[in-house]
Design an enzyme around this catalytic site. Sequence first.
Site, PDB file in Angstrom:
ATOM      1  N   TYR A 197       0.850  -1.194   0.000  1.00  0.00           N
ATOM      2  CA  TYR A 197       0.000   0.000   0.000  1.00  0.00           C
ATOM      3  C   TYR A 197       0.881   1.238   0.000  1.00  0.00           C
ATOM      4  O   TYR A 197       1.863   1.308   0.758  1.00  0.00           O
ATOM      5  CB  TYR A 197      -0.889   0.014   1.250  1.00  0.00           C
TER       6      TYR A 197
ATOM      7  N   GLU B  31      -3.499   7.411  -4.202  1.00  0.00           N
ATOM      8  CA  GLU B  31      -3.466   6.132  -3.480  1.00  0.00           C
ATOM      9  C   GLU B  31      -3.203   4.998  -4.457  1.00  0.00           C
ATOM     10  O   GLU B  31      -3.925   4.860  -5.457  1.00  0.00           O
ATOM     11  CB  GLU B  31      -4.791   5.902  -2.752  1.00  0.00           C
TER      12      GLU B  31
END
Lengths: 301, 395
Positions: B109, B197
């Site tokens: 992530y 993101e």
Amino acid sequence: MSILVNRDTKVIVQGITGKQATFHTKQMLAYGTKIVGGVTPGKAGQLVEGVPVFNTVSDAVKETGATASVIYVPARFAADSIMEGVDAGLDLVVCITEHIPVLDMVKVRRYMEGKKTRLIGPNCPGIMTTGECKLGIIPGNVQKRGRVGLVSRSGTLTYEAAFQLMNAGIGITTSLGIGGDPVKGIDFIDALELFRADDETLAVLMIGEIGGTAEEDAAKWIAENMPNKPVTAFIAGRQAPPGKRMGHAGAIISGGKGTAADKIKALNAVGIEVADTVAHIGETVVATLRRAGIYDACHTC
Amino acid sequence: MNIHEYQSKGILKRYGVPVPNGKPAFSVEEAVSVAQELNRPVVVVKAQIHAGGRGKAGGVKLAKSLDEVKTYATELLGKILVTHQTGPEGKKVGRLLIEEGSNIKKEYYLSFVIDRTTARVVMMGSEEGGVEIEKVAAETPEKIFREYVDPAVGLMPFQATRMAYRMNFPAAAVRKASAFMLKLYSVFIGEDCSQVEINPLAVTAEDDVIALDAKLNFDDSGLFRHPEIEALRDETEEDAKERAAAKEGLSYVNLGGNVACMVNGAGLAMATVDILKHYGGEPANFLDVGGDSTPEKIATAFKIMLDGGQAKGIFVNIFGGINRCDAVAGGIVEAAKIISADGKSLPVPVVVRLEGTNVEQGRQILKDSPIKNVIMAPTMEDGAKEIVRLVNESA
């Protein structure tokens, strides 16, 4: 006493020749604010509402001895105007402008590090010390002199709350709107520190809204640092859906953070009462003042 | 402002951030032809909607043949996809991304956001990729690492390297990972993002670092610097009323209920929605008409609230500051003229609370030009109760 501004504060208006700025310069002068100059590049030598205009903030400061400014400059130039005020060594810069790009404000905050200037805003209504001085767009007729300090993230809610207090006979020392942007100048804790140091202010009303964690941080700070001045609060946005921006750039619940429920819980946990609806802000403050035994001292109008 | 994954990946590519090869498709035929062009043993068919959680909701399919691409494209195009982010009503899939499959070794992530407290851009990374980061933050916060960026110098290479080691990238991928981070920071700054993101970011069997998914959000206040981003706006993803309001300079959020409100100021508007709910109403919207509303703007606001029969009642809550109550009252009278056939009625109950500057003149204007269905409220509390009562009675 009061916080940040008073009848002696010398103020310049950045962007004074604009329509909004000219209108509000008149209003601020009528309120008694000492507006000593204005700034618009290329317009030096003009007069606006009898106020001399300068090309740069440093010229204006040199000629007038101003220590504060209020900015009504379009969003794409406003960050530069703030930095110009900081560079000129002003004690206080108030930026009314809405829609300044967030990354511009990130640069501004970096530029301000290690410098003495305090910034209020952007995207805010400004600051008003009752009966003495106002910088910004707060209407002059909504608050009377008293012993309660008012700090808010929202403009209209500032007026609404001040008006409810006035109707309840509660006056205000200074009210300030810190603005609805995610990256800004003074935050709740800074304002609370100033109110704590002000002898005239006996209690504080704090108006928050969804987004970020400034209210939670303030609750913790109050519990640890301000035992003698009771705080009452209101939080707007209980019904705001996650991920939606509610008018203000900073009013958004993201990643489950910044909900009204969390803020109210944090405030209640340290004994701060939060008004259940916007219509009950005034009476909630009165109840808090009574419990603290300072209602009579605060009942000034 | 939000854009689609394929658009985000197009921007990443421009900055040299590695993404899988792929193209958008708006029809089944197009999907098959893109897959043919890619000519890979596995292609991924991904539904393009402005919401996360597509994988779990069945919006991402692995196809091993052109026939499978055809089957999945047919299934997904036009489908209402319900994810944990769309709400129960879901979102209709109108576009697909057809992309080459990647040989994934491990998922990570990585994101950039603005941290309000420090007023800095913060890079967040975690070895726990492909899952909801909120869940990781709640359950194992020690697995999320942060690097705060000094805007004067930008993200420093040592910070990216430190992050890559903390995220536990395999040795052969550390340099690629840090280069990836530096480029991604350039995207954030260069395009005035509010969030970038990459979840998941993948290390492939070949130790390449690649953005398997990409979510870019933009700062609305920065869009004036990026007309090419504004051009990526997909209006079908936005609420029709919100879109119409934005075009008129009104700040409006559809909340789905039937008690509408029109307010000046964002804070008071939020608080008005709250008080309607407090007294048992279902708020239809958030609406800030701002401080300088012309009658035309107020008329537009009324039209948007009434459109499609959504509003069964409207609460006008105005605290006149610099903008005066008489101007708002005049606006309501003008709005009735514009909206109604007879020029002096509104189709649903409208409760008006006016307070502040020139309130007496404002009330007088509404008294002098009576509009059918417009009721004055003595206080905000009374007004909120009254509109909820009227709407509930009519239901």
